[in-house]
Scaffold this active site. Sequence first.
Site, mmCIF file in Angstrom:
data_model
loop_
_atom_site.group_PDB
_atom_site.id
_atom_site.type_symbol
_atom_site.label_atom_id
_atom_site.label_comp_id
_atom_site.label_asym_id
_atom_site.label_seq_id
_atom_site.Cartn_x
_atom_site.Cartn_y
_atom_site.Cartn_z
ATOM 1 C CB SER A 187 -0.925 0.014 1.218
ATOM 2 O OG SER A 187 -1.860 -1.035 1.156
ATOM 3 C CB SER A 229 1.616 -5.197 9.522
ATOM 4 O OG SER A 229 0.324 -4.746 9.209
ATOM 5 C CD GLU A 235 -2.736 -10.516 3.264
ATOM 6 O OE1 GLU A 235 -2.329 -9.732 4.123
ATOM 7 O OE2 GLU A 235 -2.978 -10.166 2.093
#
Length: 375
Positions: free
Chosen positions: A125, A157, A240
């Site tokens: 992102s 993250s 994921e």
Amino acid sequence: MSLREEARAWLEESLSGEFAGARGLGGPGREHEAYELRRAWERHLGAHGWTCLGWPRRYGGRAASIGDQVAFHEEYARAGAPARLGLIGEGLIGPTILDFGTAEQKDRFLPPIQRGDELWCQGYSEPEAGSDLAGVRTRARLEGGEWVITGQKVWTSLAQWADWCFALCRTEEGSQRHRGLSYLLVPMRQPGVEVRPIVQLTGTSEFNEVFFDGARTAAGNILGAPGDGWRVAMATLGYERGVSTLGQQIGFRRELAEVIAAARRTGAIDDPVLRDRLVRSWLELEIMRLNALRVLRPDPGPEASITKLYWSEWHRRLGELAQAVQGRAGLVAGDDGTLGELQRLYLFSRADTIYAGSSEIQRTVIAERTLGLPR
């Protein structure tokens, strides 16, 4: 002894000794907890063969079946073991390297992931391209046998602890959308990489901004061919939605039990509307598990987006329900400013429908790639 029984016995022994204090630590909104202890736990898992179960034995795995992998993740969650710091390496980049990496890349990157020696983060992102992954602007150019990278990633993250980042970068000048992207493996601990933690609604920071200002990585640290990054990135997103989601649902079940217990304490369970919402939440959690089992396979396809859409929307509703059963008490933090578990659940679950592909993006994937509807 089945793998499930073996895992249950090992977890009980390991979490009763040196790592007894690690039970229940970490997780959404709490990744700051006991970092050093949880890093040691990652290495302990790796040393005893409890990471990367589905990987080939050559790279430290057990070549375990999907059923056995699910069994381990369920037992891990039931044992209250600490949230994994190595999940991005094991669950995302590891399988991608197995699929797209050269022999040299597999030998270099897979063993340290399995041992828990190297942690990873995901550089997808960007400020102007959140869930619109095809809009990334971070650029990389070859210079003297290295990729030189300039740009910014966001909502990264665990970047503050990561040793490596897999980053989607634009490597063809003038390219647009899905074309001209490359999938690079970038060391984080170098000049030209700056990590800035983002303070979340929970008051903690596990998401980060990452700035690349002339950061470098070797020319060979690319998965797939230059310009083929979109295909590799889509494969990563498929992983994921893998077997760990079944373990995740054990955690959801525990959270739902806490919400029900709170409803009993406050008397909210006597409200027929709230009681109906609790029953619906329980039924939907059962459906979630059955659907996750239905779509589970070694190479997750676009239908895995159904799983992400379902659990993220359900979890956000659970957070709202957690606040509702607490009543006014749910609006007030502790005297020292700390949040209760149900308050943290509510606040962090607001992000569930955004990260790892927003609900809008998941619906588009399901419509176009699973149902075959026109754009």
